[in-house]
Design a protein around this motif. Sequence first.
Motif, PDB file in Angstrom:
ATOM      1  N   ASP A  19       0.819  -1.222   0.000  1.00  0.00           N
ATOM      2  CA  ASP A  19       0.000   0.000   0.000  1.00  0.00           C
ATOM      3  C   ASP A  19       0.852   1.272   0.000  1.00  0.00           C
ATOM      4  N   GLY A  20       2.179   1.129  -0.211  1.00  0.00           N
ATOM      5  CA  GLY A  20       3.047   2.288  -0.393  1.00  0.00           C
ATOM      6  C   GLY A  20       3.741   2.798   0.857  1.00  0.00           C
ATOM      7  N   ARG A  21       3.479   2.210   2.015  1.00  0.00           N
ATOM      8  CA  ARG A  21       4.189   2.615   3.222  1.00  0.00           C
ATOM      9  C   ARG A  21       5.572   1.976   3.239  1.00  0.00           C
ATOM     10  N   ILE A  22       6.397   2.409   4.159  1.00  0.00           N
ATOM     11  CA  ILE A  22       7.717   1.807   4.336  1.00  0.00           C
ATOM     12  C   ILE A  22       7.643   0.861   5.519  1.00  0.00           C
ATOM     13  N   LEU A  23       8.193  -0.330   5.344  1.00  0.00           N
ATOM     14  CA  LEU A  23       8.278  -1.294   6.433  1.00  0.00           C
ATOM     15  C   LEU A  23       9.747  -1.628   6.634  1.00  0.00           C
ATOM     16  N   TYR A  24      10.130  -1.806   7.878  1.00  0.00           N
ATOM     17  CA  TYR A  24      11.524  -2.100   8.156  1.00  0.00           C
ATOM     18  C   TYR A  24      11.660  -3.269   9.120  1.00  0.00           C
ATOM     19  N   LEU A  25      12.779  -3.957   8.995  1.00  0.00           N
ATOM     20  CA  LEU A  25      13.250  -4.960   9.945  1.00  0.00           C
ATOM     21  C   LEU A  25      14.607  -4.465  10.413  1.00  0.00           C
ATOM     22  N   LEU A  26      14.758  -4.231  11.702  1.00  0.00           N
ATOM     23  CA  LEU A  26      16.009  -3.699  12.222  1.00  0.00           C
ATOM     24  C   LEU A  26      16.440  -4.453  13.468  1.00  0.00           C
ATOM     25  N   PRO A  27      17.742  -4.694  13.615  1.00  0.00           N
ATOM     26  CA  PRO A  27      18.209  -5.264  14.879  1.00  0.00           C
ATOM     27  C   PRO A  27      17.907  -4.271  16.000  1.00  0.00           C
ATOM     28  N   TRP A  28      17.402  -4.781  17.124  1.00  0.00           N
ATOM     29  CA  TRP A  28      17.044  -3.882  18.227  1.00  0.00           C
ATOM     30  C   TRP A  28      17.035  -4.641  19.540  1.00  0.00           C
ATOM     31  N   GLU A  29      17.866  -4.197  20.477  1.00  0.00           N
ATOM     32  CA  GLU A  29      17.869  -4.734  21.835  1.00  0.00           C
ATOM     33  C   GLU A  29      17.981  -6.258  21.874  1.00  0.00           C
ATOM     34  N   GLY A  30      18.824  -6.829  21.026  1.00  0.00           N
ATOM     35  CA  GLY A  30      19.013  -8.277  21.020  1.00  0.00           C
ATOM     36  C   GLY A  30      17.957  -9.046  20.244  1.00  0.00           C
ATOM     37  N   GLY A  31      17.086  -8.355  19.580  1.00  0.00           N
ATOM     38  CA  GLY A  31      16.051  -8.981  18.764  1.00  0.00           C
ATOM     39  C   GLY A  31      15.940  -8.254  17.443  1.00  0.00           C
ATOM     40  N   THR A  32      14.780  -8.351  16.823  1.00  0.00           N
ATOM     41  CA  THR A  32      14.498  -7.646  15.576  1.00  0.00           C
ATOM     42  C   THR A  32      13.174  -6.926  15.737  1.00  0.00           C
ATOM     43  N   ILE A  33      13.136  -5.656  15.365  1.00  0.00           N
ATOM     44  CA  ILE A  33      11.887  -4.895  15.392  1.00  0.00           C
ATOM     45  C   ILE A  33      11.404  -4.753  13.960  1.00  0.00           C
ATOM     46  N   ALA A  34      10.121  -5.034  13.745  1.00  0.00           N
ATOM     47  CA  ALA A  34       9.489  -4.857  12.434  1.00  0.00           C
ATOM     48  C   ALA A  34       8.393  -3.829  12.621  1.00  0.00           C
TER      49      ALA A  34
END
Length: 180
Positions: A135-150
């Motif tokens: 739908d045109g938004r940006i989605l990210y997967l990033l390393p964060w605090e020992g895990g991954t934030i999506a």
Amino acid sequence: MNDRDPKGNPLKGGLVIYDGQQNDTRMNLYIAMTADQAGAACANHTEVLRLLTTGKPGEEGYRVCGAVVRDMLTGDEYEIRAKQVVNACGVFSDAVRRMAEPGVDDIMIAAPGTHLIFPDYASPEQMGMVWFTQDGRILYLLPWEGGTIAGTTDPGASEVTYEPKPTMAEIDFILDECNR
């Protein structure tokens, strides 16, 4: 990772971006602890009811010099006087600005988002991934605090609230996009 999108179009390239991140809860705690060590009086769970000022808005010498606040745990109200007042209220900053200058235009645009935490193996080590959703938004997967934030921003205008909660539709959307 797929080398084609759902319509069969081939992946044409990629890029690496660098971004900073912080744990704002820890940062705020460190600021409060540092202020306390320097002799400041610190309060938490406190609501600003009105600002204390000298002069009148728009006139020379007008300034904010404190606030009347309420302890949200006890209901007690008290005045806080200060040499400097900083409006660090995030998405609520326009409400505090209007206390100082009634009628001022809003400048804060709330962009609430939904974020899910996955195990660390869901993103590359020391690197994240960012892509456009269907739908045109940006989605990210990033390393964060020992895990991954999506995460991504939620579509449309959303009410600013003290305790935002994701909808199941947004959770499903992120999961579907991560599996696309």
